[in-house]
Design an enzyme around this catalytic site. Sequence first.
Site, PDB file in Angstrom:
ATOM      1  N   CYS A 536       0.820  -1.209   0.000  1.00  0.00           N
ATOM      2  CA  CYS A 536       0.000   0.000   0.000  1.00  0.00           C
ATOM      3  C   CYS A 536       0.858   1.264   0.000  1.00  0.00           C
ATOM      4  CB  CYS A 536      -0.984  -0.031   1.160  1.00  0.00           C
ATOM      5  SG  CYS A 536      -2.324   1.185   0.986  1.00  0.00           S
ATOM      6  N   HIS A 650      -4.640  -4.491   0.126  1.00  0.00           N
ATOM      7  CA  HIS A 650      -4.347  -5.075   1.441  1.00  0.00           C
ATOM      8  C   HIS A 650      -4.715  -6.551   1.394  1.00  0.00           C
ATOM      9  CE1 HIS A 650      -3.447  -1.530   4.028  1.00  0.00           C
ATOM     10  NE2 HIS A 650      -4.022  -0.907   3.015  1.00  0.00           N
ATOM     11  N   GLU A 652      -4.184  -8.697   3.505  1.00  0.00           N
ATOM     12  CA  GLU A 652      -4.600  -9.163   4.830  1.00  0.00           C
ATOM     13  C   GLU A 652      -6.038  -8.800   5.160  1.00  0.00           C
ATOM     14  OE1 GLU A 652      -3.039  -5.002   5.211  1.00  0.00           O
ATOM     15  OE2 GLU A 652      -2.573  -6.793   4.064  1.00  0.00           O
TER      16      GLU A 652
END
Length: 671
Positions: A536, A650, A652
């Site tokens: 990011c 992202h 995650e």
Amino acid sequence: MTGPDPSSLLLDLADGTAPFALIARDGATVEVLTGDVVDVDLLADIPLVDAAGTAREVLALVPYRQVRERGFVCHDDGAPLRCLVIDERVAVPRAEAMASLPSSPVPLAGAGFDIADEEYAGIVRRVIAEEIGRGEGANFVIRRDFVAGVDVDPRIAALTWFRALLEHEKGAYWTFAVVTDGHIAVGASPEAHVSAKDGIVTMNPISGTFRHPAGGATADTLAEFLRSTKETEELFMVVDEELKMMSAVCSDGGRITGPHLKEMSRLTHTEYMLRGRSDLDPRDILRETMFAPTVTGSPMQNACTVIARHETAPRGYYSGVAALFTPNGATEGPTHDLDAPILIRTAYLVDGRLRVPVGATLVRHSDPYGEVGETHGKAAGVLGAIGAIPRDSTPAAPVPAAPADADPDAPVAPRRPLGEDPAIAELLASRNDRLAPFWMNPQDPDGSGPFAGRTALVVDAEDRFTTMLAHQLRHLGLDTRIVHWSEVTDAEIDAADLVVSGPGPGDPRDDSPRMSAMRRVVSRRLHSRSPLLAVCLSHQILADQLGIDLAPLAQPHQGLQKSVDLFGEDASIGFYNTFTARVAPGTTERGLRVGGVRANGEASGAESPLPLAVDPETLTLDLPAEVAADPETGDVYAMRGREFASVQGHLESILSRDGMRTLERLISHAL
């Protein structure tokens, strides 16, 4: 245990001066807690044992200013971390408590919001433009207060309001009154922030607010709300933020169940449950989870900074927690269980002034006047119950006319909860089709993943998505540590098998100390030809150092799920970015060779690894990079080259359905 006659007990509380608390949380009883008040400075100071080492039960009111323990900023009003050290607990049947509590209305004077509707709408516009629009975060909660004067004995007012909330506000997690010298809090909180019992930690993110229309909520009106993109993404964002906290305190990271409906008198919310295992002291759990994103925003640290910019007055206890620590008899591990609802939908009475703070969650889709309406709706449950505004006497759903031959004395069947409606249940369940299976399944890492035996260093740029990343890395077998950007050393950067340069808020082009530190992390790994994964914000920094232009997006991608082509494989990924790296559309999605690390503004043809004694900031390097970019806009979604890879999204996030697969692919390339 059961105690004395309820009427005499509650009368003693009304006429006395000693501190007390009333808690209704099981639907059947009211717990009456009495003891001594102790104010402490830190969560670690909460007195869970006495001088003899005996475990004590403690109810702590934790103010918002306690975020200073995590290094976050706030308007500091000095509100004490107030502890009621409990000497006696009496359980009173709910019906008997209701019959014994005062019920005469408490008159209010000069009632109204401290910030006018139009002014609050202006704040919403500024936050969207100046904060979300500049990459400071995905969502923020800004409050306003309903205030009034009260000329009634404070203890009588507290008992009266507690009874009214008990009678009129349904669906609360805790209905409570805490009465101490100079300060009273009475509320009906819908939301458990965190609990810990028998080694299991639970969090309950609630977001999305459906205001019941005139005549009550119906399946049709609720279904329209559940289809709202704004409301759905708002819930996903707070689940992501609370998973960051769960990953910090739980060995297994936290598993999602839900979504469910939380039906209240005037509002319905959507919610998930998160559960994981932890052996931490409950005070440490509370510190690591301060405070809920549903009342602050995300990322948490920057949300506190944004709140300080746009709220001109301190929060007091609003958005803090009421934390009940109860001895559990354990001889090993945590000696106390924790039950901690968020201090929202709560009335505060200090020096004859009533204050009911409420806030709206502001996201990129927010409508300013819709958020104004949300604050009115959230306040209405408490204000209606205590008689500050007219109570809604309409039924929860339209009642069909009875047949002409129906028995007028026959009992009326209770309305079925809307969550049990098949169409509503299907709509709720369909939300999970978008989410990452990783976070919905059991996930205790066993160290046997594909990268077992290797080490990873995650550099935190002030977004605790890094805790979720670290949890995923451990699942892939990597021995993983997280280090804050202000503390990471060159030796640590050089020693790790893999460095993951993390995400964070803000403009990657800034010259702030944080951005400079993250540039150095990326630069050092590139020059030493050591495996690097940039995520990011760090992906943008890497692109900048490779000579690719950065630009703000026309519309921020905060909490946006997209399916993108990453090096020949489609992946559903969650994005939380306001800036993007951008190449010319259609020129190439792969094989792009770009000018190198920009330290002096000149490119170099260096190809050999950098000696670690050399300062990478003084050198430039030309590196080939393969780019996965949007064919129409040129927005760069991922890059990879010799010993490095990066991703704008992202992996995650719960929004990254293909996150683990993509993470493994990029790490394999970098290594």
